[in-house]
Design an enzyme around this catalytic site. Structure first.
Site, PDB file in Angstrom:
ATOM      1  CG  ASN A   7      -1.931   1.091   1.237  1.00 53.56           C
ATOM      2  OD1 ASN A   7      -1.630   2.238   0.932  1.00 53.56           O
ATOM      3  ND2 ASN A   7      -3.156   0.760   1.588  1.00 53.56           N
ATOM      4  NE  ARG A  18       8.444  20.960   1.128  1.00 55.74           N
ATOM      5  CZ  ARG A  18       9.761  21.004   1.264  1.00 55.74           C
ATOM      6  NH1 ARG A  18      10.386  20.116   2.022  1.00 55.74           N
ATOM      7  NH2 ARG A  18      10.460  21.949   0.663  1.00 55.74           N
ATOM      8  CG  HIS A  43      -8.212   3.491   0.995  1.00 55.30           C
ATOM      9  ND1 HIS A  43      -8.594   2.712   2.055  1.00 55.30           N
ATOM     10  CD2 HIS A  43      -9.261   4.309   0.754  1.00 55.30           C
ATOM     11  CE1 HIS A  43      -9.816   3.041   2.431  1.00 55.30           C
ATOM     12  NE2 HIS A  43     -10.238   4.016   1.651  1.00 55.30           N
ATOM     13  CD  GLU A  70      -7.079  -1.256   0.753  1.00 52.48           C
ATOM     14  OE1 GLU A  70      -6.605  -2.363   1.072  1.00 52.48           O
ATOM     15  OE2 GLU A  70      -6.944  -0.229   1.458  1.00 52.48           O
ATOM     16  CB  THR A 100      -6.591   4.351   9.206  1.00 54.55           C
ATOM     17  OG1 THR A 100      -6.140   3.228   8.443  1.00 54.55           O
ATOM     18  CG2 THR A 100      -6.822   3.937  10.649  1.00 54.55           C
ATOM     19  CG  HIS A 191      -5.562  -1.977   9.704  1.00 53.08           C
ATOM     20  ND1 HIS A 191      -5.915  -0.892   8.930  1.00 53.08           N
ATOM     21  CD2 HIS A 191      -5.390  -1.496  10.949  1.00 53.08           C
ATOM     22  CE1 HIS A 191      -5.962   0.192   9.684  1.00 53.08           C
ATOM     23  NE2 HIS A 191      -5.645  -0.147  10.919  1.00 53.08           N
ATOM     24  CG  ASP A 192      -2.321  -1.827  12.777  1.00 53.65           C
ATOM     25  OD1 ASP A 192      -1.883  -0.872  12.103  1.00 53.65           O
ATOM     26  OD2 ASP A 192      -3.146  -1.687  13.693  1.00 53.65           O
TER      27      ASP A 192
END
Length: 238
Positions: A7, A18, A43, A70, A100, A191-192
């Site tokens: 991802n 920036r 995503h 996603e 998230t 996720h994580d």
């Protein structure tokens, strides 16, 4: 074989901070692919704070691995996906302002909506995955939507890893994945996930086809470098 999809939202977030094109999302993705990444995930969110719809179009034209997009299936999102036709679309139930993804779909409650969305995407040749909490009952309803896969939301897995509650928590993930395999629904996860907890998931979760990893992987690159980090993740998935 479990595929690694990276991802790249955090790369886009750094670029956007920036107001320029550095780091370049496409070049970064191509470098990841050269090192062995088997897919790219992004995503795009309504506020455009990291990945943008324009990134989706550019990646589709210029990468030769699986593209996974996603998002919440709003009309704008669905129109973009149907035009781009990524390899996979992962449906998440995030409200517009979500920091998230933090929960899976209640497929029973949203059955009619999800059935229409899944059918629409599949008619365009897009494989569909539904973001799901570890709950075997939800798999039964997910199957009725017609989805090709589920993506298990692995935050509780990651939070409990190495603690006294892990065995009980993982039992829910195992039962959910096993039910999906039984029903012929593919299993993704994300996720994580990180280098510490990924190997166990790979070795013990039934039918794991793909993991989508972003935040931890990009963070670990700051210390380990791109090449070492990707190699370590691919080793976890052997």
């Amino acid at each position: 074989m479990t595929a690694l999809s990276v991802n790249i939202n955090k790369v886009a977030l750094l670029r956007n901070s920036r107001g320029c094109d550095e780091p370049n999302v496409l070049q970064f993705s191509q470098d990841l692919i050269k090192l062995g990444a088997e897919g790219i995930t992004l995503h795009p969110r309504p506020d455009g704070r990291h990945a943008l719809y324009s990134d989706v179009y550019e990646l589709k034209k210029n990468i030769d691995v699986e593209l996974n997009v996603e998002g919440y299936p709003s009309e704008d999102f669905l129109e973009m996906v149907c035009e781009v036709k990524p390899d996979q679309c992962t449906l998440v139930p995030d409200p517009p302002g979500a920091l998230t993804s933090d929960s899976g779909w209640d497929c029973e409650k949203n059955m009619d909506f999800l059935q229409k969305v899944v059918a629409r995407l599949q008619a365009e040749g897009v494989r569909v995955s539904i973001f799901l909490d570890p709950d075997p009952v939800q798999v039964n309803f997910a199957m009725k939507t017609g989805t090709d896969r589920i993506e298990l939301y692995t935050q509780s897995y990651a939070e409990s890893y190495g603690t006294d509650s892990f065995e009980k928590v993982f039992a829910g993930y195992f039962a959910t994945a096993a039910r999906a395999v039984e029903l012929g629904v593919g299993v993704n996860a994300g996720h994580d996930l990180n280098q510490e907890n990924l190997t166990y998931l790979k070795q013990n979760l039934p039918g794991l086809a793909e993991v989508s990893i972003g935040h931890a992987l990009i963070s670990e690159m700051l210390y380990q470098g791109m090449e070492t980090t990707i190699k370590n993740y691919l080793d976890c998935l052997k």
